[in-house]
Design a protein around this motif. Structure first.
Motif, PDB file in Angstrom:
ATOM      1  N   HIS A 195       4.054  63.771 -32.143  1.00 44.28           N
ATOM      2  CA  HIS A 195       5.070  62.716 -32.054  1.00 44.28           C
ATOM      3  C   HIS A 195       4.691  61.660 -31.006  1.00 44.28           C
ATOM      4  O   HIS A 195       5.135  60.519 -31.085  1.00 44.28           O
ATOM      5  N   ASP A 240      20.701  61.609 -27.880  1.00 45.52           N
ATOM      6  CA  ASP A 240      19.935  60.611 -28.642  1.00 45.52           C
ATOM      7  C   ASP A 240      19.205  61.223 -29.847  1.00 45.52           C
ATOM      8  O   ASP A 240      18.831  60.503 -30.768  1.00 45.52           O
ATOM      9  N   GLN A 241      19.030  62.538 -29.835  1.00 44.42           N
ATOM     10  CA  GLN A 241      18.305  63.191 -30.934  1.00 44.42           C
ATOM     11  C   GLN A 241      19.213  63.623 -32.080  1.00 44.42           C
ATOM     12  O   GLN A 241      18.749  64.153 -33.093  1.00 44.42           O
ATOM     13  N   GLY A 262      16.460  62.935 -17.002  1.00 45.44           N
ATOM     14  CA  GLY A 262      17.066  62.853 -18.341  1.00 45.44           C
ATOM     15  C   GLY A 262      16.584  64.007 -19.207  1.00 45.44           C
ATOM     16  O   GLY A 262      17.375  64.732 -19.821  1.00 45.44           O
ATOM     17  N   ASN A 263      15.270  64.201 -19.230  1.00 46.58           N
ATOM     18  CA  ASN A 263      14.701  65.326 -19.991  1.00 46.58           C
ATOM     19  C   ASN A 263      15.237  66.653 -19.464  1.00 46.58           C
ATOM     20  O   ASN A 263      15.556  67.566 -20.228  1.00 46.58           O
ATOM     21  N   MET A 265      18.488  56.842 -18.935  1.00 46.66           N
ATOM     22  CA  MET A 265      17.268  57.083 -18.166  1.00 46.66           C
ATOM     23  C   MET A 265      16.108  57.252 -19.138  1.00 46.66           C
ATOM     24  O   MET A 265      16.205  58.014 -20.100  1.00 46.66           O
ATOM     25  N   GLU A 325      23.993  65.599 -21.483  1.00 44.62           N
ATOM     26  CA  GLU A 325      23.418  65.210 -22.790  1.00 44.62           C
ATOM     27  C   GLU A 325      23.071  63.724 -22.843  1.00 44.62           C
ATOM     28  O   GLU A 325      22.287  63.289 -23.670  1.00 44.62           O
ATOM     29  N   MET A 334       9.862  66.186 -37.304  1.00 44.86           N
ATOM     30  CA  MET A 334      10.762  66.909 -36.395  1.00 44.86           C
ATOM     31  C   MET A 334      11.545  67.978 -37.172  1.00 44.86           C
ATOM     32  O   MET A 334      11.752  69.092 -36.669  1.00 44.86           O
ATOM     33  N   GLY A 375      11.369  70.531 -28.271  1.00 42.03           N
ATOM     34  CA  GLY A 375      10.091  69.948 -27.860  1.00 42.03           C
ATOM     35  C   GLY A 375      10.309  68.660 -27.096  1.00 42.03           C
ATOM     36  O   GLY A 375      11.371  68.048 -27.172  1.00 42.03           O
ATOM     37  N   THR A 400      18.680  69.508 -27.148  1.00 42.96           N
ATOM     38  CA  THR A 400      18.171  68.143 -26.917  1.00 42.96           C
ATOM     39  C   THR A 400      19.311  67.280 -26.406  1.00 42.96           C
ATOM     40  O   THR A 400      20.479  67.648 -26.522  1.00 42.96           O
ATOM     41  N   GLY A 401      18.946  66.109 -25.909  1.00 45.80           N
ATOM     42  CA  GLY A 401      19.949  65.122 -25.527  1.00 45.80           C
ATOM     43  C   GLY A 401      20.634  64.544 -26.759  1.00 45.80           C
ATOM     44  O   GLY A 401      20.192  64.769 -27.897  1.00 45.80           O
ATOM     45  N   VAL A 425      22.011  61.102 -19.859  1.00 45.30           N
ATOM     46  CA  VAL A 425      21.811  60.796 -18.441  1.00 45.30           C
ATOM     47  C   VAL A 425      21.550  59.293 -18.323  1.00 45.30           C
ATOM     48  O   VAL A 425      20.607  58.769 -18.918  1.00 45.30           O
ATOM     49  N   TYR A 458       8.580  60.212 -38.339  1.00 47.53           N
ATOM     50  CA  TYR A 458       8.963  60.968 -37.136  1.00 47.53           C
ATOM     51  C   TYR A 458      10.037  62.035 -37.417  1.00 47.53           C
ATOM     52  O   TYR A 458       9.877  63.212 -37.083  1.00 47.53           O
ATOM     53  N   ARG A 501       8.018  65.009 -26.013  1.00 46.02           N
ATOM     54  CA  ARG A 501       6.766  64.290 -26.225  1.00 46.02           C
ATOM     55  C   ARG A 501       5.959  64.227 -24.930  1.00 46.02           C
ATOM     56  O   ARG A 501       6.522  64.358 -23.844  1.00 46.02           O
ATOM     57  N   ASP A 546       9.256  70.797 -37.561  1.00 48.60           N
ATOM     58  CA  ASP A 546       9.128  71.544 -36.299  1.00 48.60           C
ATOM     59  C   ASP A 546      10.246  72.589 -36.207  1.00 48.60           C
ATOM     60  O   ASP A 546      10.023  73.739 -35.832  1.00 48.60           O
TER      61      ASP A 546
HETATM   62  P1  TYM Z   1      11.497  62.866 -25.999  1.00 43.43           P
HETATM   63  O1  TYM Z   1      10.220  63.148 -25.320  1.00 43.43           O
HETATM   64  O2  TYM Z   1      11.832  61.460 -26.282  1.00 43.43           O
HETATM   65  O3  TYM Z   1      12.728  63.468 -25.200  1.00 43.43           O
HETATM   66  C1  TYM Z   1      12.699  64.786 -24.789  1.00 43.43           C
HETATM   67  C2  TYM Z   1      14.088  65.334 -24.590  1.00 43.43           C
HETATM   68  O4  TYM Z   1      14.727  64.715 -23.482  1.00 43.43           O
HETATM   69  C3  TYM Z   1      15.999  64.246 -23.864  1.00 43.43           C
HETATM   70  N1  TYM Z   1      16.306  63.028 -23.101  1.00 43.43           N
HETATM   71  C4  TYM Z   1      17.494  62.788 -22.532  1.00 43.43           C
HETATM   72  N2  TYM Z   1      18.631  63.518 -22.491  1.00 43.43           N
HETATM   73  C5  TYM Z   1      19.679  63.007 -21.810  1.00 43.43           C
HETATM   74  N3  TYM Z   1      19.632  61.803 -21.179  1.00 43.43           N
HETATM   75  C6  TYM Z   1      18.508  61.046 -21.184  1.00 43.43           C
HETATM   76  N4  TYM Z   1      18.472  59.894 -20.540  1.00 43.43           N
HETATM   77  C7  TYM Z   1      17.374  61.535 -21.888  1.00 43.43           C
HETATM   78  N5  TYM Z   1      16.127  61.059 -22.104  1.00 43.43           N
HETATM   79  C8  TYM Z   1      15.486  61.989 -22.847  1.00 43.43           C
HETATM   80  C9  TYM Z   1      15.883  63.946 -25.355  1.00 43.43           C
HETATM   81  O5  TYM Z   1      17.141  63.944 -25.984  1.00 43.43           O
HETATM   82  C10 TYM Z   1      15.018  65.086 -25.797  1.00 43.43           C
HETATM   83  O6  TYM Z   1      15.784  66.249 -26.000  1.00 43.43           O
HETATM   84  N6  TYM Z   1      12.045  63.805 -30.740  1.00 43.43           N
HETATM   85  C11 TYM Z   1      12.046  64.599 -29.511  1.00 43.43           C
HETATM   86  C12 TYM Z   1      10.810  65.476 -29.441  1.00 43.43           C
HETATM   87  C13 TYM Z   1      10.745  66.483 -30.531  1.00 43.43           C
HETATM   88  C14 TYM Z   1      11.677  67.534 -30.790  1.00 43.43           C
HETATM   89  C15 TYM Z   1      11.216  68.213 -31.943  1.00 43.43           C
HETATM   90  C16 TYM Z   1      12.844  67.937 -30.141  1.00 43.43           C
HETATM   91  C17 TYM Z   1       9.791  66.549 -31.505  1.00 43.43           C
HETATM   92  N7  TYM Z   1      10.073  67.583 -32.364  1.00 43.43           N
HETATM   93  C18 TYM Z   1      11.925  69.291 -32.476  1.00 43.43           C
HETATM   94  C19 TYM Z   1      13.552  69.036 -30.674  1.00 43.43           C
HETATM   95  C20 TYM Z   1      13.082  69.699 -31.831  1.00 43.43           C
HETATM   96  C21 TYM Z   1      12.192  63.649 -28.335  1.00 43.43           C
HETATM   97  O7  TYM Z   1      13.042  62.835 -28.337  1.00 43.43           O
HETATM   98  O8  TYM Z   1      11.402  63.739 -27.318  1.00 43.43           O
END
Ligand code: TYM
Length: 328
Positions: free
Chosen positions: A47, A151-152, A19-20, A196, A185, A134, A9, A148-149, A187, A130, A11, A137
């Motif tokens: 979230h 950071d998760q 990045g996303n 980013m 993973e 998650m 997911g 996911t990246g 960026v 949070y 947000r 989810d």
């Molecule tokens: P969000 O919206 O902060 O980020 C969404 C996704 O984008 C990735 N991401 C990046 N990856 C690499 N480099 C970057 N600079 C960068 N910026 C963002 C994040 O790692 C993420 O994968 N908590 C989640 C949302 C969520 C979720 C879940 C994800 C809610 N429930 C269940 C997976 C499973 C999030 O960080 O969203």
């Protein structure tokens, strides 16, 4: 064949950036195309409420992410696409999971501390909660893989812990999910510092940016004289080279590296070539987006079908969990 499940997911904090795209969406797409997996992808609107947001624009912000999902090629025929708040089972499951998670654990999470630093006025229970939401989810679908990246990772680690505790305390059969890792993973920001992110102006390129905007954003990325004994490993130039590798390939990156320790890099040329390569990748995405923008009814249908399918799966997991915990 019993397919392995995937959930991810994003947000609703505006349009998606590179990045996303590189950290999450590319993995989402790869697993969608893999017949061994059944994929569930949502917009994490609940979230979104954990940091300051505008209730007047939220619905539109959610729609923007849905349009970006469809634009990049998430296909409702192959993936279940839905909005998190339309499957209230997640919230109920999260409450049940919260009985296994200590407060100290949540208070010490780096992601919690970082968000609090950005929004010091916003230390709410929802923000602390949070990772539990998650975990719900992910585990509502018994997903084994989560694109996911990096950071998760702390959140996915908590999800594994919750799965282990639920299984040992209540005899449930939750899997311990793993992050699905992509090349992008992490960026980096265009500003040369950190990752980013939407919350740092000048750090990102959106998937909807046209060539001129991409050029303008890249023009702001810091550089140096273009020459030196060693290629920088950190900062603006190092980050530009990461983008070159991600969009133009390793070979071109190596050519620039050679130039750096030799005749020198001309950054205007590097940025021009990079902007074109990024736009080349985004052009078909932008064209597909236009088609969905013009058909809001179709988008609505996709989402209501997706929510129904997601609810059926999540309801089953919730029922099992309630039974295991002695509630029914
Ligand atoms: P969000 O919206 O902060 O980020 C969404 C996704 O984008 C990735 N991401 C990046 N990856 C690499 N480099 C970057 N600079 C960068 N910026 C963002 C994040 O790692 C993420 O994968 N908590 C989640 C949302 C969520 C979720 C879940 C994800 C809610 N429930 C269940 C997976 C499973 C999030 O960080 O969203």
């Amino acid at each position: 064949m019993n397919k392995k499940r995937v959930l991810s997911g994003i947000r609703a904090s505006g349009r998606l950036h590179l990045g996303n795209y590189l950290g999450a969406v590319k993995g989402m797409l790869a697993l969608q195309e893999n017949p061994e997996y059944e994929t569930f992808y949502m917009v994490a609107d609940l979230h979104t409420l954990t940091t300051p947001y505008d209730p007047k624009t939220l619905k539109n912000d959610v729609r923007e992410v849905v349009l970006d999902y469809l634009a990049v090629g998430l296909d409702p025929e192959k993936s279940t696409l839905f909005i998190q708040s339309q499957v209230p089972e997640h919230v109920e499951l999260a409450y049940l999971f919260s009985t296994t998670t200590s407060l100290a654990k949540l208070l010490h999470l780096p992601t919690y501390k970082e968000t609090l630093k950005l929004h010091p006025q916003h230390s709410t229970v929802a923000l602390l909660y949070y990772p539990i939401l998650m975990a719900a989810d992910i585990l509502a679908y018994k997903a084994q893989s989560v694109p996911t990246g990096i950071d998760q990772e702390p959140h996915i680690e908590i999800t594994r812990e919750i799965a282990r505790k639920m299984n040992s305390q209540h005899g449930t059969d939750f899997p311990e999910p793993q992050r699905f890792v992509t090349e992008g993973e992490y960026v980096p920001a265009l500003t040369g510092e950190g990752k980013m992110s939407k919350s740092i102006e000048g750090s990102y390129i959106n998937l909807t940016d046209d060539l001129e905007t991409i050029k303008r954003r890249l023009a702001g990325a810091p550089t140096d004289s273009g020459k030196g004994e060693n290629v920088p490993e950190k900062g603006g130039v190092a980050n530009l080279l990461i983008f070159v590798e991600l969009f133009q390939g390793r070979k071109i990156r190596q050519e620039y590296e050679k130039a750096y320790t030799g005749s020198g890099i001309r950054y205007s040329e590097l940025k021009e070539g990079l902007a074109k390569a990024i736009f080349e990748e985004l052009k078909p995405v932008q064209e597909r987006r236009k088609r969905f923008e013009q058909d809001p009814e179709l988008v609505e249908k996709i989402l209501s079908k997706g929510a129904e399918k997601a609810r059926n799966v999540a309801r089953e997991t919730l029922d099992e969990t309630k039974k295991a915990m002695g509630l029914v």
